[in-house]
Motif scaffolding. Structure first.
Motif, PDB file in Angstrom:
ATOM      1  N   GLN A 289       0.821  -1.213   0.000  1.00 45.76           N
ATOM      2  CA  GLN A 289       0.000   0.000   0.000  1.00 45.76           C
ATOM      3  C   GLN A 289       0.857   1.265   0.000  1.00 45.76           C
ATOM      4  OE1 GLN A 289      -3.570  -0.173   0.103  1.00 45.76           O
ATOM      5  NE2 GLN A 289      -3.095  -2.298  -0.369  1.00 45.76           N
ATOM      6  N   SER A 290       2.137   1.104   0.308  1.00 46.21           N
ATOM      7  CA  SER A 290       2.988   2.297   0.384  1.00 46.21           C
ATOM      8  C   SER A 290       4.360   1.975  -0.189  1.00 46.21           C
ATOM      9  CB  SER A 290       3.157   2.739   1.849  1.00 46.21           C
ATOM     10  OG  SER A 290       3.899   1.761   2.550  1.00 46.21           O
ATOM     11  N   VAL A 291       5.082   3.034  -0.526  1.00 45.03           N
ATOM     12  CA  VAL A 291       6.439   2.860  -1.036  1.00 45.03           C
ATOM     13  C   VAL A 291       7.301   2.190   0.036  1.00 45.03           C
ATOM     14  CG1 VAL A 291       8.517   4.096  -1.769  1.00 45.03           C
ATOM     15  CG2 VAL A 291       6.270   4.781  -2.648  1.00 45.03           C
ATOM     16  N   GLU A 292       7.101   2.581   1.293  1.00 46.64           N
ATOM     17  CA  GLU A 292       7.898   2.002   2.374  1.00 46.64           C
ATOM     18  C   GLU A 292       7.678   0.492   2.463  1.00 46.64           C
ATOM     19  OE1 GLU A 292       5.919   4.731   2.649  1.00 46.64           O
ATOM     20  OE2 GLU A 292       7.669   6.034   2.431  1.00 46.64           O
ATOM     21  N   GLU A 293       6.396   0.108   2.373  1.00 47.66           N
ATOM     22  CA  GLU A 293       6.083  -1.318   2.437  1.00 47.66           C
ATOM     23  C   GLU A 293       6.709  -2.057   1.254  1.00 47.66           C
ATOM     24  OE1 GLU A 293       2.209  -4.264   2.431  1.00 47.66           O
ATOM     25  OE2 GLU A 293       1.846  -2.115   2.564  1.00 47.66           O
ATOM     26  N   ALA A 294       6.648  -1.427   0.093  1.00 47.76           N
ATOM     27  CA  ALA A 294       7.232  -2.057  -1.103  1.00 47.76           C
ATOM     28  C   ALA A 294       8.732  -2.233  -0.919  1.00 47.76           C
ATOM     29  CB  ALA A 294       6.943  -1.207  -2.327  1.00 47.76           C
ATOM     30  N   LEU A 295       9.381  -1.193  -0.369  1.00 44.51           N
ATOM     31  CA  LEU A 295      10.829  -1.272  -0.159  1.00 44.51           C
ATOM     32  C   LEU A 295      11.187  -2.386   0.814  1.00 44.51           C
ATOM     33  CD1 LEU A 295      11.674   2.539  -0.007  1.00 44.51           C
ATOM     34  CD2 LEU A 295      12.349   0.919  -1.799  1.00 44.51           C
ATOM     35  N   SER A 296      10.374  -2.551   1.847  1.00 44.42           N
ATOM     36  CA  SER A 296      10.723  -3.594   2.810  1.00 44.42           C
ATOM     37  C   SER A 296      10.501  -4.973   2.210  1.00 44.42           C
ATOM     38  CB  SER A 296       9.968  -3.399   4.134  1.00 44.42           C
ATOM     39  OG  SER A 296       8.614  -3.701   3.946  1.00 44.42           O
ATOM     40  N   LEU A 297       9.482  -5.103   1.341  1.00 49.83           N
ATOM     41  CA  LEU A 297       9.288  -6.382   0.648  1.00 49.83           C
ATOM     42  C   LEU A 297      10.482  -6.709  -0.240  1.00 49.83           C
ATOM     43  CD1 LEU A 297       5.554  -5.956  -0.358  1.00 49.83           C
ATOM     44  CD2 LEU A 297       6.450  -7.942   0.880  1.00 49.83           C
ATOM     45  N   LEU A 298      10.941  -5.693  -0.970  1.00 53.70           N
ATOM     46  CA  LEU A 298      12.085  -5.904  -1.868  1.00 53.70           C
ATOM     47  C   LEU A 298      13.326  -6.248  -1.049  1.00 53.70           C
ATOM     48  CD1 LEU A 298      11.573  -2.935  -4.366  1.00 53.70           C
ATOM     49  CD2 LEU A 298      11.182  -5.357  -4.834  1.00 53.70           C
ATOM     50  N   GLY A 299      13.498  -5.526   0.053  1.00 54.95           N
ATOM     51  CA  GLY A 299      14.679  -5.735   0.884  1.00 54.95           C
ATOM     52  C   GLY A 299      14.693  -7.118   1.513  1.00 54.95           C
ATOM     53  N   ALA A 300      13.498  -7.627   1.839  1.00 52.84           N
ATOM     54  CA  ALA A 300      13.432  -8.915   2.541  1.00 52.84           C
ATOM     55  C   ALA A 300      13.489 -10.105   1.595  1.00 52.84           C
ATOM     56  CB  ALA A 300      12.144  -8.974   3.372  1.00 52.84           C
ATOM     57  N   CYS A 301      13.313  -9.841   0.316  1.00 54.40           N
ATOM     58  CA  CYS A 301      13.221 -10.963  -0.630  1.00 54.40           C
ATOM     59  C   CYS A 301      14.577 -11.660  -0.764  1.00 54.40           C
ATOM     60  CB  CYS A 301      12.755 -10.461  -1.989  1.00 54.40           C
ATOM     61  SG  CYS A 301      12.621 -11.787  -3.214  1.00 54.40           S
ATOM     62  N   GLN A 302      14.571 -12.980  -0.554  1.00 55.82           N
ATOM     63  CA  GLN A 302      15.811 -13.747  -0.618  1.00 55.82           C
ATOM     64  C   GLN A 302      16.232 -14.035  -2.061  1.00 55.82           C
ATOM     65  OE1 GLN A 302      17.651 -14.664   2.226  1.00 55.82           O
ATOM     66  NE2 GLN A 302      16.206 -13.190   3.086  1.00 55.82           N
ATOM     67  N   GLY A 303      15.248 -14.251  -2.894  1.00 61.31           N
ATOM     68  CA  GLY A 303      15.553 -14.589  -4.285  1.00 61.31           C
ATOM     69  C   GLY A 303      15.465 -13.362  -5.172  1.00 61.31           C
ATOM     70  N   GLU A 304      14.999 -13.580  -6.390  1.00 61.06           N
ATOM     71  CA  GLU A 304      14.881 -12.466  -7.325  1.00 61.06           C
ATOM     72  C   GLU A 304      13.509 -11.825  -7.180  1.00 61.06           C
ATOM     73  OE1 GLU A 304      14.590 -11.446 -12.033  1.00 61.06           O
ATOM     74  OE2 GLU A 304      15.241 -13.476 -11.500  1.00 61.06           O
ATOM     75  N   SER A 305      13.508 -10.526  -7.028  1.00 61.82           N
ATOM     76  CA  SER A 305      12.235  -9.827  -6.984  1.00 61.82           C
ATOM     77  C   SER A 305      12.094  -8.982  -8.226  1.00 61.82           C
ATOM     78  CB  SER A 305      12.166  -8.929  -5.739  1.00 61.82           C
ATOM     79  OG  SER A 305      13.228  -7.992  -5.781  1.00 61.82           O
ATOM     80  N   LYS A 306      10.852  -8.684  -8.562  1.00 60.15           N
ATOM     81  CA  LYS A 306      10.595  -7.894  -9.756  1.00 60.15           C
ATOM     82  C   LYS A 306       9.414  -6.985  -9.431  1.00 60.15           C
ATOM     83  CE  LYS A 306      11.841  -7.589 -14.096  1.00 60.15           C
ATOM     84  NZ  LYS A 306      13.198  -7.242 -14.434  1.00 60.15           N
ATOM     85  N   ILE A 307       9.536  -5.728  -9.845  1.00 64.30           N
ATOM     86  CA  ILE A 307       8.420  -4.799  -9.646  1.00 64.30           C
ATOM     87  C   ILE A 307       7.542  -4.825 -10.881  1.00 64.30           C
ATOM     88  CG2 ILE A 307       7.801  -2.374  -9.350  1.00 64.30           C
ATOM     89  CD1 ILE A 307      10.567  -2.054  -7.964  1.00 64.30           C
TER      90      ILE A 307
END
Lengths: 161, 804, 289
Positions: free
Chosen positions: C12-30
């Motif tokens: 819902q927010s840029v901050e939440e998105a950043l934490s999801l990306l930061g926590a992802c162990q594998g490859e993430s994609k927006i």
């Protein structure tokens, strides 16, 4: 994070709720989950335009969207055009002007034309080309489609008077 | 009972025709426009599972091992099949030429990129594709045969090791003494040409639901089949089943253009169904599969051709040498496309002597398939370029050289050098019409002005024949022994008076169900909405072929009018019994059966039919109570091919003349079509709106052929155009809105005088556009000899011209 | 053609998105509009472990005045840019160039941020980013940073964005009122990716001398390419056809290894770049007041 998610949408005025895999495309969601098979799939990479539907009033490729991205949206498909079997003026125009042959691409064309005529009731040839440039028809050679769009515009203008 | 099919509308039992011959709204359209028409992918069957196919990444490679154990364990996977299953339960594909086929799944080696290696059935397509990634295949890559010329040479790698070479077929056909004509002529113009692979690409790809019945060892296929019976016979042969154990159900389908295909798709799906105990298996080919490995590719041709011409522009002989690359196997009937030009080898011209030096080779590319036109479009391109080359060299106008060589109207029926007979035509009249429409003199004046300004404006004229109503004998040279293509229908009237016609083909786009309704509405004097067209599967319909080879409009008209006449005669016999008169006193007009000269003695045909069904006590002795008759039509007068391939094959010869004006940008080499004019003649127009649609659709495909569409392979046999981002179909922005005029020269030999027209303008448009481009480039002294004339190619050519 | 399995999140927010990306162990994609990513997913060419859908983040979809220029949210749809009166007024070349992107149905979903992040070498927006001096606003775990468009595009489909960063906004100066512009491309069909294209801007002083020039090519190299040599040639010179021809020729000459594919050879692309530059400069000069 999830691999399965509930999607709630309104399609042609009817509300639906389904729990689906997040990787499911909107096209497959409409066709397989909802049984709305009027939307056709021609290339699954966004070039042919057969799967075009309206989402919140705008034409989109349903093969280039995940169903979860449409959560909460209002969708209109070809099944939403005719009223209890009475053809919409755009459909009527396509029939009278022979704007289709095999008919597989037609639902996509109809939805793109619906959007066009909604915002531009009297489009020029150039404007018709611009809005339909991403819809591929392999049968008609487009000339009868061009006539159909103009006829549809005239029918809709007549209905408004 | 003698059946006499009317050769004109006047022969119909109608005061005036209200439906046939008019551009009526199509009965197919409400279903298509509302999304209700049932294409195969819409269907769901109880217990149905979904197929995905693992395909070879190599153009030529031995399969050492396949391990599918991980895939089989993936939740949702129901069955996996590979070459072992194909070997156990099926046979290699039958081909033309014979002996160049293989199993539907690789059993020894893969011969093209995309060849099926294994397949999975799973609860949905997503899971089936997941499972494909878990199948381990070990390949041993083999040397690749990527070029036709290399394939024809001895000593290279063999695609079929049991054959002495990769040459599938080689023969020279001499129709008259070509060498003498070449020696005698004032001029011989020779040129080489290249037509690159392109193909059908209907908007709906192939799809099927296959169901194996383990109890009686039979198979049912429901799918998008252009010709269900033809497809069914092939499946029976591959599956080793008697013909009555294979049933084909053809769904309405989204176009075909000859390139729907699906042989291997059917076979693989039914193997999967068999492996999972008979569950229905749905296989929907996706677009990348279609482009890579479907019935998507045709006409990969290298031409060397000569025209022998006298000083006055009269053509004495045509000499064509063709090297045709059929790809890895002959399973796709691509050879037929090389044989079909015999039906119109010399085009609309009176050229009495001709030669066809034909070589078909195998390479490690996708097996070639049919495509609309089935071979003549490249051949016509070659003829029309040679005509223009001759005109330019002799200082004649492009229109004039054609005019001097047309077969004159009084010469019909006219037998061409390659043996076929043209029924009728007025070629010069078509030329005059299109010259007038286009203001040809004005176009030439505009061209002259443009040239002064350094602009490359070009005008192309192309005249062609569209062979119509195909016959198997046209393909005798590549191994088809039959003469005649039967098409049957049953016409009946139900107890409440509604008319039905049972046919063996489904919707494909040409409006054939509408034509059936038009014919019967006029025949029985009813409204078009009072007629039902009833589809019948391959086991139920009378002998049939369906659409293909510009035949169905003519063939079904013959079948329907034949069945209608038989029904009319039966109804008259019944009415005679009811009216207590002799049948010879009765006639049917506008659906009423009455005694001539006695206006009050009238019965409606529907009433007569109902009486047959409801009052057996009133039937005359010996008459059965069924107001339904079947008639199977086949083209009259067809002959088996002689030793030089000559036969009366295609029944009709429609003709067209196109004029197109293009401009080539001198800097970017982009081609713009400025205007486009067509005069064509397909005899009687049974539904002019449909004919117009066929023509314009053919123009679009012709534009694609001339400028955009091309399958490109690299030297490893990898396809570089496996998406619609790279295989370029024309859009509304590239296709010209044409001006058209119709000439009507009815065929003396066909039902209602109609000629086949379903393949439309693709015969003519590529030739016309290429003529125009070469006319535009003429001041530079270069010739575009490759199709498509992509900007990249044209620019290179223009650079070479500038470099001198 | 069905996408592989992946996890999905719609923050819902840029901050939440950043934490999801930061926590992802594998490859993430927006995923933004998805018009480039979805085909890659359907073809299984993109295989992320986690797909982060930034389409539900409020406040990334806007076109605003920013000090006489524009601030455009990353999730702004291309069709909104095409129709925006503010864009037409402040940056007419941005509006004009947008119409070269595919077709209306694609522009209805495609976003400006997605296109610039994807960095297809033949795409319109990366070229316009360089041509119009966009500032690319990026949110990351350590806060915001701003990247000049000139420094943003590294190579084919690769940008200065780190895997845990999100492009959030584009900032553009206003187009100088007296400047002229031209956007031209050659493509196989209307709406296709360009075989070659050029975005040019020019200012001409009252004596007819070029006082500013910017030439950016696209579709010819791995990234949008400024042709500084030709820009230098123009600066201080009297604008006339021969100058444009010289600049076009120079543009062709500066391309040492243009892209080559089945639709256009390197030589053809080099040639097109020169032709289009010549034509664009003439048009831009004509539009310059």
């Amino acid at each position: 994070m999830t691999m399965q998610q509930v999607v709630k949408v309104t399609v042609n005025g009817v509300s639906y709720e389904r729990n689906v895999e997040v990787r499911l495309t909107l096209a497959d969601f409409l066709r397989v989950e909802l049984g709305l098979t009027g939307t056709h799939v021609g290339c699954e990479h966004g070039v042919c335009g057969a799967c075009t539907v309206l989402m919140n009033g705008r034409s989109v490729r349903s093969c280039l969207m995940l169903a979860v991205q449409a959560d909460g949206a209002e969708i209109m498909t070809v099944e939403g055009l005719a009223d209890d079997g009475r053809l919409h003026p755009i459909q009527q125009a396509f029939m009278e002007e022979h704007g289709l042959q095999c008919g597989f691409c037609t639902p996509g064309f109809l939805m793109a034309v619906y959007e066009l005529l909604g915002s531009n009731p009297d489009p020029s040839d150039e404007e018709i080309r611009e809005s339909l440039g991403g819809q591929i028809c392999r049968c008609t050679g487009y000339q009868s489609i061009m006539r159909s769009v103009k006829s549809a515009a005239a029918k809709l203008a007549g209905a408004r008077v | 009972m003698a059946v006499d099919i009317p050769k004109s509308f006047a022969g119909l039992p109608a005061t005036e025709t209200k439906w046939v011959g008019r551009g009526v709204n199509r009965v197919e359209d409400p279903g298509l426009l509302t999304g209700r028409t049932e294409f195969v992918d819409n269907l769901v069957k109880p217990g149905m599972v979904h197929c995905a196919i693992l395909r070879s990444p190599y153009a030529h490679a031995r399969v050492i091992s396949i391990d599918a154990s991980k895939a089989e364990q993936l939740p949702g996977v129901v069955a996996v099949v590979s070459g072992e299953d194909a070997r156990r339960w099926s046979n290699p594909a039958q081909t033309m030429p014979e002996g160049w086929g293989c199993y539907c799944l690789v059993v020894d080696k893969a011969r093209f990129v995309g060849e099926p290696v294994a397949a999975v059935a799973a609860v949905n397509r997503y899971v089936a594709e997941d499972a494909l990634e878990l199948i381990d295949v070990e390949y041993e890559p083999l040397p690749v045969v990527a070029e036709a010329a290399a394939a024809a040479e001895a000593g290279g790698p063999l695609i079929f090791e049991d054959k002495p070479s990769n040459v599938m077929y080689q023969r020279v056909f001499n129709w008259g003494d070509v060498d003498a004509a070449l020696a005698r002529a004032d001029h011989v113009f020779s040129e080489s040409f290249r037509w690159h692979r392109l193909g059908a690409n209907p908007m709906e790809t192939f799809g099927v639901i296959a169901e194996w019945n383990p109890v009686d060892q039979s198979a049912v296929f429901q799918g998008s089949f252009q010709s269900q019976s033809h497809m069914g016979l092939g499946r029976a042969a591959v599956l080793g089943l008697p013909s009555h154990k294979v049933k084909m159900i053809s769904q309405p389908h989204g176009g075909s253009f000859g390139g729907k295909g699906g042989f291997r798709g059917c076979d693989i799906a039914v193997l999967l169904s068999r492996k999972c105990g008979g569950r229905p298996v749905k296989y929907i080919e996706d677009r990348m599969e279609y482009l890579l490995a479907g019935a998507s590719q045709a006409w990969d041709r290298h031409y060397q051709a000569s025209l022998a011409v006298d000083n006055d522009g009269k053509v004495l002989a045509l000499d064509v040498k063709l090297l045709d690359d059929l790809g890895a196997t002959a399973e796709g009937f691509g050879a037929v496309s090389a044989a079909k030009p015999l039906a119109a080898f010399t085009g609309p011209y009176a050229i009495e002597v001709a030669r066809y030096d034909l070589t078909l080779v195998a390479t490690n590319k996708l097996p070639a398939s049919p495509y609309r036109g089935m071979g003549p479009p490249p051949h016509n391109f070659v003829i029309e370029q040679l005509m223009d080359i001759a005109a330019r060299e002799l200082g004649l106008d492009a229109a004039e050289i054609r005019r001097r060589n047309y077969i004159p109207p009084e010469a019909f029926p006219y037998t061409i050098a390659s043996g076929n007979e043209y029924d009728s035509g007025r070629y010069e009249a078509a030329l005059d019409k299109v010259l007038e429409m286009s203001d040809y003199a004005g176009l030439r004046a505009e061209q002259a002005r443009a040239r002064e300004q350094g602009r490359y404006l070009g005008i192309g004229i192309a005249s062609t024949i569209e062979p119509g109503v195909f016959d198997w004998n046209a393909y005798a040279i590549v191994g088809l022994p039959s003469t005649g293509v039967p098409e049957g229908v049953s016409v009946g009237i139900d107890i409440l008076g509604k008319i039905y016609v049972k046919v063996g083909f489904s919707l494909e786009g040409q409006g054939q169900y509408t034509l059936a309704c038009q014919l019967l509405a006029d025949y029985f004097g009813v409204d078009i909405s009072d007629i039902a067209v009833v589809y019948q599967d391959s086991h139920s319909a009378p002998p049939h072929f369906g659409p293909g080879g510009s035949r169905l409009g003519v063939a079904m008209t013959g079948a329907i009018l034949g069945a209608a006449q038989l029904l009319k005669e039966k109804l008259i016999a019944m009415a005679a019994a009811l009216m207590q008169t002799d049948a010879a006193n009765l006639r049917m007009l506008d659906g009423m059966i009455g005694i001539e000269g006695v206006p009050e003695a009238q019965m409606h045909s529907a009433q007569v039919a109902a009486t047959m069904l409801a009052r057996s006590d009133l039937l005359p002795p010996g008459m059965d109570p069924n107001p339904e008759c079947t008639y199977v039509w086949t083209a009259p007068g067809r002959t088996p091919a002689d030793e030089e391939g000559r036969a009366k094959s295609y029944l009709t010869a429609a003709n067209a003349c196109h004029v197109v004006c293009v401009e080539v940008d001198p800097d970017t080499a982009m081609v713009e079509i400025l205007s486009y004019y067509i005069a064509d003649d397909c005899g009687t127009r049974l539904n002019p709106a449909t004919v117009e649609g066929m023509t314009q659709g053919g123009v679009a495909q012709g534009v694609g052929a001339a400028l955009l569409e091309e399958y490109v392979y690299d030297e490893e046999g990898q396809l570089l155009t496996s998406t619609f981002m790279d295989y370029l179909l024309p859009t509304i922005n590239e296709v010209p809105m044409t001006q058209k005029a119709a000439l009507v020269t009815p065929s003396p030999f066909t039902p209602l005088g109609a000629k086949g027209v379903g393949e439309g303008a693709i015969h003519t448009t590529p030739a016309a556009i290429m003529c125009a481009i070469n006319d535009a480039l003429a001041p530079l002294g270069v010739r575009a000899r490759e199709v498509p004339a992509s900007p990249n190619r044209l620019w290179k050519l223009m650079q070479e011209a500038k470099a001198g | 053609m069905k996408a592989p399995v992946f996890e999905y999140a719609a923050p819902q927010s840029v901050e939440e998105a950043l934490s999801l990306l930061g926590a992802c162990q594998g490859e993430s994609k927006i995923i933004a509009g998805g018009q480039s990513l979805m085909p890659l997913l359907n073809m299984r060419l993109a295989r992320p472990d986690l797909l982060v859908d930034i389409g539900r983040i409020a406040g990334l979809d806007y076109i605003r005045d920013a000090d006489g220029g524009l601030a455009i949210g990353a999730m702004t749809r291309q069709s909104d840019i095409e129709r925006s009166a503010l864009v037409a007024q402040r940056q007419p070349m941005l509006a004009a160039g947008t119409r070269f992107i595919a077709h209306p149905q694609i522009r209805n979903r495609g976003t400006i941020g997605g296109s610039i992040s994807h960095a297809d070498p033949a795409a319109v927006y990366p070229a316009l980013a360089v041509a119009l001096d966009m500032q690319i606003e990026v949110a990351g775990p350590a806060g915001h940073r701003s990247v000049d468009a000139a420094d943003f595009f590294i190579t084919y489909l690769t940008t200065a964005l780190e895997p845990d960063e999100i492009l959030v906004e584009l900032r553009l100066p206003g187009f100088p009122p007296r400047a002229g512009w031209s956007f031209k491309e050659v493509s196989r069909r209307h709406g296709d990716f360009a075989l070659a294209g050029v975005a040019a801007t020019m200012e001409v002083d009252s004596s007819g001398v070029c006082s500013f020039a910017r030439i950016v090519l696209f579709g010819v190299a791995a990234v949008p390419l400024r042709v500084e040599a030709a820009e230098q040639l123009l600066l201080g010179s009297k604008v006339e056809q021969s100058l444009f021809e010289e600049a076009g020729a120079m543009t062709s000459d500066t391309l040492d290894e243009p892209l080559s594919d089945i639709h256009a050879s390197a030589d053809y692309r080099r040639h097109l770049a020169g032709v289009l530059t010549r034509r664009a400069l003439a048009e831009a000069a004509g539009r310059a007041a």
